[in-house]
Motif scaffolding. Structure first.
Motif, mmCIF file in Angstrom:
data_model
loop_
_atom_site.group_PDB
_atom_site.id
_atom_site.type_symbol
_atom_site.label_atom_id
_atom_site.label_comp_id
_atom_site.label_asym_id
_atom_site.label_seq_id
_atom_site.Cartn_x
_atom_site.Cartn_y
_atom_site.Cartn_z
ATOM 1 N N UNK A 148 0.808 -1.215 0.000
ATOM 2 C CA UNK A 148 0.000 0.000 0.000
ATOM 3 C C UNK A 148 0.847 1.273 0.000
ATOM 4 N N UNK A 149 2.056 1.216 0.574
ATOM 5 C CA UNK A 149 2.927 2.388 0.562
ATOM 6 C C UNK A 149 3.360 2.723 -0.861
ATOM 7 N N UNK A 150 3.752 1.709 -1.617
ATOM 8 C CA UNK A 150 4.143 1.929 -3.010
ATOM 9 C C UNK A 150 2.949 2.415 -3.827
ATOM 10 N N UNK A 151 1.784 1.843 -3.575
ATOM 11 C CA UNK A 151 0.569 2.300 -4.251
ATOM 12 C C UNK A 151 0.311 3.768 -3.974
ATOM 13 N N UNK A 152 0.441 4.173 -2.720
ATOM 14 C CA UNK A 152 0.218 5.563 -2.344
ATOM 15 C C UNK A 152 1.232 6.481 -3.008
ATOM 16 N N UNK A 153 2.491 6.105 -2.984
ATOM 17 C CA UNK A 153 3.534 6.942 -3.580
ATOM 18 C C UNK A 153 3.333 7.084 -5.087
ATOM 19 N N UNK A 154 3.015 5.985 -5.755
ATOM 20 C CA UNK A 154 2.809 6.032 -7.210
ATOM 21 C C UNK A 154 1.603 6.901 -7.558
ATOM 22 N N UNK A 155 0.505 6.735 -6.835
ATOM 23 C CA UNK A 155 -0.699 7.500 -7.144
ATOM 24 C C UNK A 155 -0.508 8.998 -6.920
ATOM 25 N N UNK A 183 -6.887 9.490 -6.361
ATOM 26 C CA UNK A 183 -5.686 8.962 -5.705
ATOM 27 C C UNK A 183 -5.929 8.709 -4.223
ATOM 28 N N UNK A 184 -6.617 9.621 -3.577
ATOM 29 C CA UNK A 184 -6.888 9.462 -2.145
ATOM 30 C C UNK A 184 -7.794 8.263 -1.885
ATOM 31 N N UNK A 185 -8.814 8.084 -2.687
ATOM 32 C CA UNK A 185 -9.742 6.971 -2.495
ATOM 33 C C UNK A 185 -9.047 5.627 -2.723
ATOM 34 N N UNK A 186 -8.273 5.516 -3.795
ATOM 35 C CA UNK A 186 -7.589 4.254 -4.080
ATOM 36 C C UNK A 186 -6.527 3.971 -3.021
ATOM 37 N N UNK A 187 -5.818 5.009 -2.591
ATOM 38 C CA UNK A 187 -4.805 4.836 -1.557
ATOM 39 C C UNK A 187 -5.426 4.390 -0.237
ATOM 40 N N UNK A 188 -6.507 5.015 0.159
ATOM 41 C CA UNK A 188 -7.188 4.615 1.390
ATOM 42 C C UNK A 188 -7.740 3.199 1.286
ATOM 43 N N UNK A 189 -8.230 2.822 0.112
ATOM 44 C CA UNK A 189 -8.730 1.454 -0.084
ATOM 45 C C UNK A 189 -7.581 0.447 0.032
ATOM 46 N N UNK A 190 -6.407 0.783 -0.497
ATOM 47 C CA UNK A 190 -5.255 -0.118 -0.392
ATOM 48 C C UNK A 190 -4.847 -0.300 1.066
ATOM 49 N N UNK A 191 -4.836 0.788 1.838
ATOM 50 C CA UNK A 191 -4.483 0.683 3.256
ATOM 51 C C UNK A 191 -5.558 -0.067 4.038
ATOM 52 N N UNK A 192 -6.818 0.101 3.661
ATOM 53 C CA UNK A 192 -7.891 -0.620 4.337
ATOM 54 C C UNK A 192 -7.774 -2.122 4.079
#
Length: 63
Positions: free
Chosen positions: A13-20, A48-57
């Motif tokens: 999820x960290x890599x997902x957040x950074x990429x987004x 980006x915020x929604x997908x990042x939060x979904x990845x962390x969830x």
């Protein structure tokens, strides 16, 4: 001598957040249509915020 590098699951999820968010802030703004306000950066940030939060969830639910 052995060196072991263990990658943890929280890196996904960290890599997902950074990429987004890199995509969000690195994308140049499009020329406005004459109104002086472009809505696309705000939409990109929201996506980006929604997908990042979904990845962390998902990560939090699986651990």
């Amino acid at each position: 001598m052995n060196i072991t590098v263990t990658l943890q699951w929280w890196l996904l999820p960290l890599v997902t957040t950074i990429v987004l968010f890199t995509w969000t802030f690195a994308t140049p703004p499009e020329p406005s249509s004459g109104y002086g306000f472009d809505l696309m950066p705000l939409i990109r940030f929201g996506i980006s915020a929604i997908i990042s939060l979904a990845a962390w969830l998902i990560w939090a639910l699986l651990t």
